[in-house]
Design a protein around this motif. Sequence first.
Motif, PDB file in Angstrom:
ATOM      1  N   UNK A 188       0.838  -1.209   0.000  1.00 23.70           N
ATOM      2  CA  UNK A 188       0.000   0.000   0.000  1.00 23.70           C
ATOM      3  C   UNK A 188       0.870   1.255   0.000  1.00 23.70           C
ATOM      4  N   UNK A 189       0.469   2.242  -0.787  1.00 25.17           N
ATOM      5  CA  UNK A 189       1.176   3.506  -0.828  1.00 25.17           C
ATOM      6  C   UNK A 189       2.350   3.559  -1.784  1.00 25.17           C
ATOM      7  N   UNK A 190       2.675   2.458  -2.450  1.00 25.14           N
ATOM      8  CA  UNK A 190       3.823   2.438  -3.344  1.00 25.14           C
ATOM      9  C   UNK A 190       3.592   3.329  -4.568  1.00 25.14           C
ATOM     10  N   UNK A 191       2.314   3.480  -4.964  1.00 23.13           N
ATOM     11  CA  UNK A 191       1.960   4.332  -6.097  1.00 23.13           C
ATOM     12  C   UNK A 191       1.310   5.609  -5.571  1.00 23.13           C
ATOM     13  N   UNK A 192       1.945   6.751  -5.697  1.00 20.37           N
ATOM     14  CA  UNK A 192       1.379   8.002  -5.166  1.00 20.37           C
ATOM     15  C   UNK A 192      -0.001   8.284  -5.753  1.00 20.37           C
ATOM     16  N   UNK A 193      -0.944   8.573  -4.873  1.00 19.18           N
ATOM     17  CA  UNK A 193      -2.289   8.919  -5.319  1.00 19.18           C
ATOM     18  C   UNK A 193      -3.135   7.745  -5.760  1.00 19.18           C
ATOM     19  N   UNK A 194      -2.691   6.523  -5.454  1.00 20.97           N
ATOM     20  CA  UNK A 194      -3.435   5.342  -5.900  1.00 20.97           C
ATOM     21  C   UNK A 194      -3.897   4.498  -4.719  1.00 20.97           C
ATOM     22  N   UNK A 195      -5.163   4.202  -4.693  1.00 25.51           N
ATOM     23  CA  UNK A 195      -5.746   3.191  -3.813  1.00 25.51           C
ATOM     24  C   UNK A 195      -6.699   2.374  -4.667  1.00 25.51           C
ATOM     25  N   UNK A 196      -6.526   1.085  -4.659  1.00 19.67           N
ATOM     26  CA  UNK A 196      -7.376   0.251  -5.508  1.00 19.67           C
ATOM     27  C   UNK A 196      -8.783   0.211  -4.948  1.00 19.67           C
ATOM     28  N   UNK A 197      -9.747   0.476  -5.831  1.00 19.33           N
ATOM     29  CA  UNK A 197     -11.144   0.514  -5.420  1.00 19.33           C
ATOM     30  C   UNK A 197     -11.783  -0.856  -5.611  1.00 19.33           C
ATOM     31  N   UNK A 198     -12.730  -1.137  -4.785  1.00 19.53           N
ATOM     32  CA  UNK A 198     -13.392  -2.434  -4.847  1.00 19.53           C
ATOM     33  C   UNK A 198     -14.087  -2.603  -6.207  1.00 19.53           C
ATOM     34  N   UNK A 199     -13.812  -3.729  -6.834  1.00 20.93           N
ATOM     35  CA  UNK A 199     -14.474  -4.068  -8.081  1.00 20.93           C
ATOM     36  C   UNK A 199     -13.845  -3.499  -9.339  1.00 20.93           C
ATOM     37  N   UNK A 200     -12.830  -2.641  -9.219  1.00 20.44           N
ATOM     38  CA  UNK A 200     -12.258  -2.057 -10.424  1.00 20.44           C
ATOM     39  C   UNK A 200     -11.186  -2.971 -11.022  1.00 20.44           C
ATOM     40  N   UNK A 201     -10.984  -2.838 -12.308  1.00 23.96           N
ATOM     41  CA  UNK A 201      -9.933  -3.550 -13.023  1.00 23.96           C
ATOM     42  C   UNK A 201      -8.856  -2.540 -13.377  1.00 23.96           C
ATOM     43  N   UNK A 202      -7.628  -2.846 -12.988  1.00 28.07           N
ATOM     44  CA  UNK A 202      -6.514  -1.924 -13.194  1.00 28.07           C
ATOM     45  C   UNK A 202      -5.596  -2.469 -14.286  1.00 28.07           C
ATOM     46  N   UNK A 203      -5.462  -1.693 -15.340  1.00 26.70           N
ATOM     47  CA  UNK A 203      -4.522  -1.986 -16.412  1.00 26.70           C
ATOM     48  C   UNK A 203      -3.281  -1.152 -16.148  1.00 26.70           C
ATOM     49  N   UNK A 272       6.927  -4.184  -5.901  1.00 30.38           N
ATOM     50  CA  UNK A 272       5.926  -3.943  -4.867  1.00 30.38           C
ATOM     51  C   UNK A 272       4.684  -3.239  -5.402  1.00 30.38           C
ATOM     52  N   UNK A 273       4.679  -2.978  -6.710  1.00 28.76           N
ATOM     53  CA  UNK A 273       3.548  -2.260  -7.320  1.00 28.76           C
ATOM     54  C   UNK A 273       2.762  -3.110  -8.309  1.00 28.76           C
ATOM     55  N   UNK A 274       3.426  -4.055  -8.971  1.00 27.42           N
ATOM     56  CA  UNK A 274       2.765  -4.820 -10.022  1.00 27.42           C
ATOM     57  C   UNK A 274       1.552  -5.591  -9.526  1.00 27.42           C
ATOM     58  N   UNK A 275       1.567  -5.965  -8.268  1.00 27.03           N
ATOM     59  CA  UNK A 275       0.447  -6.730  -7.714  1.00 27.03           C
ATOM     60  C   UNK A 275      -0.865  -5.961  -7.665  1.00 27.03           C
ATOM     61  N   UNK A 276      -0.820  -4.637  -7.829  1.00 26.84           N
ATOM     62  CA  UNK A 276      -2.064  -3.850  -7.866  1.00 26.84           C
ATOM     63  C   UNK A 276      -2.745  -3.940  -9.229  1.00 26.84           C
ATOM     64  N   UNK A 277      -2.037  -4.468 -10.220  1.00 22.62           N
ATOM     65  CA  UNK A 277      -2.596  -4.532 -11.557  1.00 22.62           C
ATOM     66  C   UNK A 277      -3.373  -5.823 -11.771  1.00 22.62           C
ATOM     67  N   UNK A 278      -4.300  -5.783 -12.716  1.00 28.58           N
ATOM     68  CA  UNK A 278      -5.016  -6.980 -13.159  1.00 28.58           C
ATOM     69  C   UNK A 278      -4.612  -7.383 -14.566  1.00 28.58           C
ATOM     70  N   UNK A 279      -3.995  -6.456 -15.290  1.00 32.54           N
ATOM     71  CA  UNK A 279      -3.634  -6.679 -16.686  1.00 32.54           C
ATOM     72  C   UNK A 279      -2.435  -5.799 -17.006  1.00 32.54           C
ATOM     73  N   UNK A 280      -1.445  -6.377 -17.679  1.00 29.40           N
ATOM     74  CA  UNK A 280      -0.267  -5.604 -18.060  1.00 29.40           C
ATOM     75  C   UNK A 280      -0.311  -5.348 -19.557  1.00 29.40           C
TER      76      UNK A 280
END
Length: 378
Positions: A188-203, A272-280
């Motif tokens: 958490x916090x590795x990406x400034x200004x980013x918090x993963x929201x419930x149900x969203x898909x992050x590319x 420590x950031x790639x795990x927030x993604x769902x698709x690269x």
Amino acid sequence: MAEAPTGNKRPHLFHVIPSFAHGGVPIRISYLINHFGPKARHSLIATNGEYDCRSRIDGSIDFSIPDIPPADGLLGKICSYRKVLKDIRPDLLLTYNWGSMDWALANSFAPLCRHIHLESGFGPEEAEGTLFKRDMYRRLALRNIESIVVPSHTLVQICRKNWKLPERKIRHIPNGVDCEKYGTAPRPGILPGFDKREGEIVIGTMTPLRPEKNLPRLIRAFHRVTTDNPDIALRLVIMGEGNERGSLENMIAALKHEGKVLLAGHVEEPAQALGWLDLYAISSDTEQMPNSVNQAMAASLPIVGLAVGDVLPMVSAENRAYIAPAGDDDAFAGAMEALVRDPGLAKKVGEINKNHVKNTYDKAIMYREYAKIWGVSE
């Protein structure tokens, strides 16, 4: 010419690289330097004067940046560089990519030390093919090298056909990845200004913001997918820094995606950031064997990309349907949409990629091969 070091002598390696800013090749060099630790000592020159990646070098490493006197004209550079090589007396000169070619040429006349060239890819001016004048220069500068190291099958063919290098000098060493490191949970916090929201898909993607990476293509594809799928919560995260930031910010604003596209800047620990993604996603016009694709696969991510360099063959067989033909923006967006619309499939492909990269491109394989090149024990 200097002989290879023998016995217990630590080899002195002199690296010449176009830039030591954060990016695929400098990061790989940093990993290798740290891995072999005190077994070698290193001098390094970045021809553009950028050394940001020095922060990744362990403080215990014998690592220095020598002063290089300015020189005018090609002849002046050759004389100056040969004097530096005579003064430093490295056991091995390692040159990287086109930006180091003047150094390669300087050592090619009555070579002062062993020389291995490492080629990893090209800039935007050679995205669609190498330039004839540069090929001629490379043939001259590389004629007396001990060997050339390339990570992709595409570059092997270029060495043979364009640069006329003999087969015995061409060494194919695929880039390796620390599968354990990149398979860890995100911080958490590795990406400034980013918090993963419930149900969203992050590319997401991670790359220097340079023209050949064609990030406008990625943003356009994201725009199309979000427009066509308003019921799916999507976000795009671009990790990296570079001169294209301003134009990308303008494009994001014009498409009214300020809340959906995050330019996260340089991320010191991408594992420590790639795990927030769902698709690269990788949208480049030119690549060879991008480290980021291996890292994303190690993080259990499916890959959407274009068939440039070795991107297509390096992903798992199950992932290849989502690698579009080079230059086909519609197919690239379509591949992205297919995985966005089927999260279960995306997850399955990501898990297959994780096993594939572990079996094929684990860092241990790369380290064994570089130990032979550097003349150190593994």
